[in-house]
Design an enzyme around this catalytic site. Structure first.
Site, PDB file in Angstrom:
ATOM      1  N   CYS A 170      -4.613 -14.143  -2.131  1.00 46.51           N
ATOM      2  CA  CYS A 170      -4.077 -12.780  -2.171  1.00 46.51           C
ATOM      3  C   CYS A 170      -5.189 -11.735  -2.201  1.00 46.51           C
ATOM      4  CB  CYS A 170      -3.125 -12.622  -3.339  1.00 46.51           C
ATOM      5  SG  CYS A 170      -3.873 -12.893  -4.957  1.00 46.51           S
TER       6      CYS A 170
ATOM      7  N   HIS B 274      -1.673 -11.334  -8.991  1.00 44.00           N
ATOM      8  CA  HIS B 274      -1.361 -11.235  -7.566  1.00 44.00           C
ATOM      9  C   HIS B 274      -1.623  -9.813  -7.093  1.00 44.00           C
ATOM     10  CE1 HIS B 274       0.304 -12.578  -3.798  1.00 44.00           C
ATOM     11  NE2 HIS B 274       1.193 -11.601  -3.780  1.00 44.00           N
TER      12      HIS B 274
ATOM     13  N   HIS C 249       0.898  -9.313   2.125  1.00 49.13           N
ATOM     14  CA  HIS C 249       0.145 -10.051   1.110  1.00 49.13           C
ATOM     15  C   HIS C 249       0.094 -11.529   1.469  1.00 49.13           C
ATOM     16  CE1 HIS C 249       3.960 -11.229  -1.379  1.00 49.13           C
ATOM     17  NE2 HIS C 249       4.323 -10.858  -0.180  1.00 49.13           N
TER      18      HIS C 249
END
Lengths: 444, 518
Positions: free
Chosen positions: A343, A395, A413
Site C-alpha cells: 500500500c 493502510h 490503493h
C-alpha cells in the site's frame, strides 16, 4: 545608408561571424534544455539552495535578543503546486530538467528559438534503384521562431531524422539513417532548404525516404552550448544571473587500463517529436504541461549525478494518471513497484515518478508528511486507515478525485494480496473503509 | 577603485540592516537598490526580467537596451554565494573506444532511441559466427502499448537492421509482462520470444501468453507471431543450437496466486512442443537463465532459476538431455555467498557456455551463470566445469565498496586464449527512471578457482565502452570467440551496442604465452 546604420550592420555581421565560428560544426546552439512552450513550471533548486520565499519578522523584547527574522524557503512541492497564500515559486530558470520528448505539432522552446515539428506521409516512391514498395516519401515540417537577431546554421541533412515509422502492418520500425538526401530532394522535386534559420518566424519542409507507413518519431539535433549568449533584441537575461560557468572541476578519471582510449565528443541535444497517444484526463495537452517530458532529459543533465531528480513537471492529473495505470498489478507485501506494490509502496513509487520523494512505509508517511484537513483534500493526497482496528495506521491509499463522476471521493490503493491494486469508489461513504479512516497527509 | 567597490557593499549593508528590522523589501525596492548599487542584492530571489537602459548607449540611436545584466552583489562577509540559477554544467569526458577496423564486429552504435524508456534488453550471437541480434522492450509511458523490438547485424553488409517491432496484432505486449529474449540458430534464423499478458490479470481473461517470431532475412521481415504458451507471463531466456533446436525458460501461472517455471522446446523442424511446467515455487518475477551444451542427440539444456524460500535466496538448477523424453532434473540449492549476507531476490541472470583448451578430443564444456543481488548489490557467479553435472560454490565477482552502491548488472564472457572468465558489471547505481553516472567495470577469473580479480577491495577496472549512464547490460559471445558483443541501455532510452576484444580486458599477465598478451 547612414553612418550609424552601417555601423549597426557591421556590428550584426561581426556578431554573426563570431557565432558561426563559435558553432564549429554548425547547428542551432541550444543554450539550455528544451521546454514546452506552454506555460510550464520547471524544476528549480529548493530549500536553502533555492530562493527565499518569505522573510517573517518576529517581534521579541530586546531583553530576549530583540526582533528576529525567520527565513522561509520554498519546499520542493511548491515548484509545481502554487501555494495559495504566498508568492509563487520563481520560474522559469535556464536550468531545466524536463525531458526531450514531445508530440507532433507541439511548440517547444529550445532557447533562443521556439520550434514546432510535424510530419506527414508522402507518396510511395517509384524510381530506378529503389525496390518497388520498399520506400516512401515523408515530409517533416519545421516552424522556427528565432528570437535572436542573427540567423543560426542548421544543416538539415545532418540534424533532422525520421527516427521511426509505423508500417501498414502496425509494426514500428526505428532507424537513425532516415534523413534528407539528394535522392529524397529529387524525388520530392524540392530544392535543398537554406542552412540558415533567419531571425523571426520561418518554415521549412524536409523530404525523407523511409519504409512505407506513417511517421512515428522525428529527431532534431541541436548543438548544445550553455556558455553561448545569443544576441537578443532586448535583455532577457534575468538580472542577477551569474555568467554561466562550469559547475566545479570535471571528475578526475580513475587511472586504470584503457585510459588512453578516453575521448570526448561535442554535446548534441536530441529533441524528439512523436505521435504518441497521450490523452490527459480531463485536460487539453497544454493544460498538463510536461506530460510527455517525464522520462528523459539526459542531454540536459550532462554527467550530473541526478542532483535534480525531478524528471517531470507534474500536476495532480499526472500523478493520478500514473496511479491509475497501476490498477490491476499485484499486491506483494514490501514490494515497492513498479511490477508489484504494497500500500505505501504504491504511494511512494507514484510520487517518485513525478519527482517527489515521500517517505516509505505508512510508518514514515503518517508522521512525516504534512497533515491536511478533509475539506482541503486534493487529488493525490494520501488517506490513512486503521484497517485492523488495532489503534495504529496499517493502510494507505491515494485519493484520486472523483473518478466515476458521482461527486464522491475515490481512491486507488494496493488493497491486499487478493485484490491487488484497485480503485475503490466513494471511500467516505464506504461502509467498510469510512469507519477506518484515520486521517490525511499531503505532499503539496 | 576602492570607492567603486565600497559603494555597493555599503548600500547592501544598509539594505540588509534595513531588512533586518522591517518588512521584507518589495521587488521595486530591491530593483531600485540594484540600480543604485549596480549589482543585484545577493540574498534576494531572482526577480523578473527587467530592461535597463544605460545612460551612455554609444553611437547607436535610438539607444538599445543593454544585454548585460546586473551582476550579483558580493556576498556578505563570511557568506557563500550560492550559484543562481544553477549553471548548466559542461559534459565531462567519458570513456569510449576509438574507432577501429573490426572483423565481424562494430564500433559503438545506437540501434534504438525512442522517446520512451527501454525496460529490458537481450542479446544473442550466432552459435559459431560473430554476428548478433538484440531485442529490447520499450515502455511507452503514455497510452501507446509497450513494444518489443529486434535489430539484427548483417554479417555481410555489417549494418544493423532497423529496429523492428515484433509484437504486433494479437501478440502485442501487455502492460505488466515486458520481457523479450532472442537467439540465433545455426541456419541463420533469428528468433524472438516475448511475454504478453492481459492488462487485467485478476481474471486472466484473455489469458496471458508467450509468443514467438522469427526472421530469415537478418531482421528485415518477421514471421507472423506464434503463440507458444498460454497462461504464462514472462520469458527469462532463450537458447539455440546449430541444428535449430530452441529452448525457452518461462514463468507461468499456477492458479491465481502461484507461479512456476516452465520450459518450452522447439524442434529443429520448427515444431514447438507444449511447455513443461516444473513444480518449483517461483515468483511471477523470478529470473533465470538457460544454456545448451552439446549438439544433436547430445544436446543438454542447463538452466538456473532464482526464487526465495523462507527469506533466503534459492537457486534451482534445471537440466535435461533434449533427446530424452523424461522429465527435467531439478536441484534446489540454497545460495550462500562469501563475504556477507544476501538478499532474497537474485536477478539479472546471464549464462555462457565455454570450452577450455584441452587435449581431450571431447572436452566437457564449462558453464557460468552470473547474477546480482537485488538488495545487497553484489555480483555473483556459479560455475560448472563438466557441462552442468556438478557446480562449485557461489563465487563473489565484485561487491559494493560503499553504502548505497549497487552493482545492478553483470554479464559473463570467456577468453579462450587466456583461459579466463570475464565478468562485465555496472556500478554504482540502479535507476531506470534517472540518469546517474553508471559505467562498466571488469573482473576476471581462472575457471573453477572461485577467485575473481581484482579483489573486492582493490581498485576497480573501468572499461571504455562509452557508457555514461548504463542500465541493463548484456553480453553475447560466439563459441570461444576472442571477441564479444555488449549491449546496454544508455541513459534510459537508447540501446547501445559495440564489439569488444577480450584481450583488451584481460591483463597481459593472465596470458600463459611467452610474449604475454597475444
Amino acid at each position: 545608408m547612414s553612418r550609424r546604420t552601417r555601423w549597426m550592420v557591421t556590428l550584426l555581421v561581426v556578431a554573426q561571424l563570431g557565432l558561426i565560428l563559435a558553432c564549429g560544426s554548425g547547428g542551432v546552439v541550444a543554450t539550455r534544455g528544451p521546454r514546452w512552450a506552454c506555460p510550464s513550471p520547471t524544476p528549480l533548486p529548493y530549500g536553502e539552495a533555492g530562493p527565499i520565499k518569505e522573510i517573517i519578522t518576529h517581534t521579541r523584547p530586546i531583553t530576549e535578543g530583540g526582533d528576529w527574522e525567520e527565513i522561509i524557503y520554498y519546499a520542493e512541492w511548491e515548484q509545481e503546486y502554487p501555494d495559495a497564500g504566498g508568492p509563487p515559486f520563481p520560474s522559469p530558470t535556464p536550468y531545466a530538467l524536463v525531458g526531450t520528448s514531445y508530440l507532433f505539432g507541439q511548440r517547444v522552446e529550445v532557447w533562443p528559438v521556439h520550434v514546432q515539428v510535424d510530419a506527414s506521409a508522402g507518396p510511395p516512391v517509384t524510381s530506378p534503384g529503389v525496390a518497388a514498395g520498399s520506400q516512401q516519401l515523408y515530409y517533416i515540417d519545421i516552424t522556427w521562431d528565432n528570437h535572436a537577431l542573427e540567423p543560426f546554421v542548421m544543416p538539415y541533412g545532418e540534424r533532422v531524422r525520421l527516427r521511426a515509422v509505423t508500417s501498414p502492418a502496425g509494426a514500428v520500425l526505428s532507424d537513425a539513417r532516415w534523413g534528407m538526401t539528394n535522392l529524397s530532394l529529387q524525388l520530392a522535386n524540392m530544392e535543398p532548404p537554406p542552412d540558415l534559420v533567419p531571425p523571426g518566424v520561418s518554415q521549412v519542409r524536409i523530404p525523407v525516404l523511409a519504409p512505407p507507413g506513417e511517421p512515428e518519431t522525428v529527431d532534431l539535433l541541436f548543438a548544445a552550448n550553455p556558455d553561448y549568449v545569443p544576441l537578443l533584441p532586448t535583455s532577457t537575461t534575468l538580472p542577477g544571473t551569474p555568467t554561466p560557468t562550469v559547475g566545479g572541476a570535471p571528475p578526475t578519471p580513475t587511472l586504470a587500463p584503457n585510459d588512453e582510449l578516453r575521448a570526448s565528443e561535442a554535446p548534441l541535444l536530441t529533441v524528439q517529436w512523436s505521435n504518441a497517444t497521450w490523452v490527459p484526463p480531463q485536460a487539453e495537452p497544454c493544460a498538463d504541461p510536461g506530460a510527455l517530458t517525464d522520462w528523459s532529459g539526459e542531454e540536459v543533465a550532462w554527467g550530473v549525478p541526478a542532483a535534480l531528480q525531478v524528471a517531470a513537471p507534474p500536476g495532480a492529473d499526472r500523478l493520478i494518471q500514473i496511479v491509475l495505470n497501476q490498477v490491476g498489478k499485484p499486491y506483494i507485501w514490501g514490494a515497492k513497484g513498479p511490477e508489484a506494490f504494497d500500500c505505501s509502496g504504491l504511494a511512494t513509487w507514484s510520487y517518485a515518478q513525478i519527482g517527489i520523494n515521500i517517505p516509505q512505509g505508512t510508518a514514515g508517511q503518517w508522521p512525516h508528511m504534512r497533515p491536511v484537513e478533509q475539506h482541503a483534500l486534493q487529488p493525490g493526497d494520501l488517506i490513512f486507515f486503521d484497517i485492523a482496528g488495532r489503534g495504529r495506521i496499517d493502510h494507505v491509499g491515494v485519493l484520486a478525485g472523483d473518478l466515476d463522476g458521482d461527486g464522491r471521493w475515490d481512491m486507488v490503493h494496493a488493497a491486499s494480496p487478493r485484490l491487488g491494486v484497485r480503485a475503490d469508489y466513494g471511500v467516505f461513504e464506504s461502509a467498510y473503509y469510512a469507519p477506518r479512516i484515520r486521517g490525511f497527509r499531503t505532499a503539496r | 577603485m576602492l570607492t567603486h567597490l565600497f559603494r555597493p557593499m555599503l548600500l547592501l549593508l544598509v539594505l540588509l540592516l534595513l531588512a533586518g528590522c522591517a518588512a521584507p523589501l518589495t521587488y521595486a525596492e530591491v530593483q531600485a537598490t540594484a540600480q543604485v548599487t549596480g549589482c543585484w542584492p545577493d540574498p534576494f530571489p531572482t526577480p523578473r526580467a527587467v530592461t535597463v537602459t544605460p545612460a551612455d548607449s554609444g553611437p547607436v540611436e535610438p539607444p538599445l537596451p543593454t544585454t548585460t545584466p546586473y551582476p550579483r552583489c558580493p556576498p556578505a562577509p563570511g557568506a557563500t554565494q550560492v550559484p543562481w540559477p544553477t549553471p548548466v554544467p559542461n559534459p565531462p569526458p567519458y570513456p569510449t573506444m576509438e574507432p577501429r577496423p573490426w572483423q565481424g564486429g562494430s564500433d559503438q552504435q545506437t540501434t534504438l532511441f525512442l522517446p520512451s524508456n527501454v525496460l529490458t534488453i537481450d542479446l544473442a550471437t550466432h552459435p559459431t559466427e560473430r554476428w548478433a541480434a538484440v531485442g529490447a522492450v520499450v515502455w511507452s509511458g503514455n497510452r501507446d502499448p509497450e513494444r518489443a523490438f529486434v535489430s539484427v547485424y548483417h554479417p555481410q553488409s555489417r549494418v544493423w537492421s532497423p529496429a523492428h517491432q515484433v509484437d504486433i496484432g494479437p501478440s502485442q505486449l501487455g502492460r505488466y509482462s515486458r520481457t523479450v529474449a532472442v537467439a540465433i540458430s545455426g541456419d541463420r534464423t533469428v528468433h524472438a520470444v516475448w511475454g504478453m499478458s492481459d492488462p487485467d490479470f485478476r481474471d486472466n481473461d484473455p489469458p496471458s501468453g508467450i509468443w514467438a517470431g522469427s526472421s530469415t532475412d537478418f531482421g528485415t521481415s518477421w514471421s507472423p507471431p506464434l503463440r507458444i504458451a498460454s497462461d504464462c507471463r514472462r520469458v527469462n531466456d532463450l537458447a539455440a543450437t546449430l541444428d535449430g533446436t530452441l529452448v525457452a525458460q518461462l514463468i507461468c501461472n499456477d492458479g491465481p496466486d502461484r507461479s512456476v517455471p516452465a520450459l518450452v522446446v522447439r524442434r529443429p523442424d520448427g515444431t514447438w512442443l507444449p511447455p513443461e511446467r516444473l513444480p518449483i515455487p517461483a515468483w511471477y518475477f523470478s529470473e533465470g537463465s538457460l544454456v545448451i551444451v552439446g549438439e544433436g542427440d547430445d544436446a543438454r539444456a542447463v538452466g538456473i532459476l532464482f526464487a526465495g524460500q523462507g527469506g533466503l535466496p534459492m537457486a534451482y538448477l534445471i537440466s535435461k538431455r533434449l533427446a530424452d523424453a523424461g522429465p527435467w532434473h531439478v536441484e534446489a540449492r540454497p545460495i550462500v555467498a562469501p563475504g556477507g549476507e544476501l538478499g532474497e531476490r537474485m536477478w539479472h541472470v546471464r549464462g555462457l557456455v565455454f570450452e577450455r583448451p584441452s587435449g581431450d578430443p571431447q572436452p566437457a564444456p564449462g558453464i557460468i551463470f552470473t547474477w546480482t543481488d537485488a538488495e545487497a548489490g553484489g555480483a555473483y557467479a556459479l560455475t560448472s566445469l563438466d557441462g552442468g553435472l556438478s557446480w562449485g560454490p557461489v563465487e563473489r565477482i565484485a561487491a559494493p565498496q560503499h553504502a548505497g552502491e549497487q552493482l545492478a548488472f553483470v554479464a559473463p564472457a570467456y577468453d579462450p586464449a587466456a583461459d579466463r572468465l570475464v565478468a562485465v558489471w555496472t556500478c554504482c547505481a540502479f535507476a531506470l527512471f534517472a540518469t546517474p553516472e553508471t559505467t562498466h567495470y571488469a573482473s576476471w577469473s581462472v575457471p573453477g578457482s572461485g577467485v575473481w580479480r581484482p579483489g573486492t577491495d582493490a581498485a576497480r577496472v573501468p572499461l571504455v565502452f562509452g557508457a555514461r549512464s548504463a542500465f541493463e547490460t548484456v553480453i553475447a559471445q560466439a563459441r570461444n570467440s576472442r571477441s564479444g558483443w555488449i549491449a546496454w541501455i544508455e541513459r534510459q532510452q537508447r540501446v547501445e551496442l559495440r564489439s569488444f576484444e577480450l584481450n583488451q580486458i584481460v591483463p597481459v599477465d593472465q596470458y600463459q604465452l611467452p610474449g604475454g598478451q597475444p
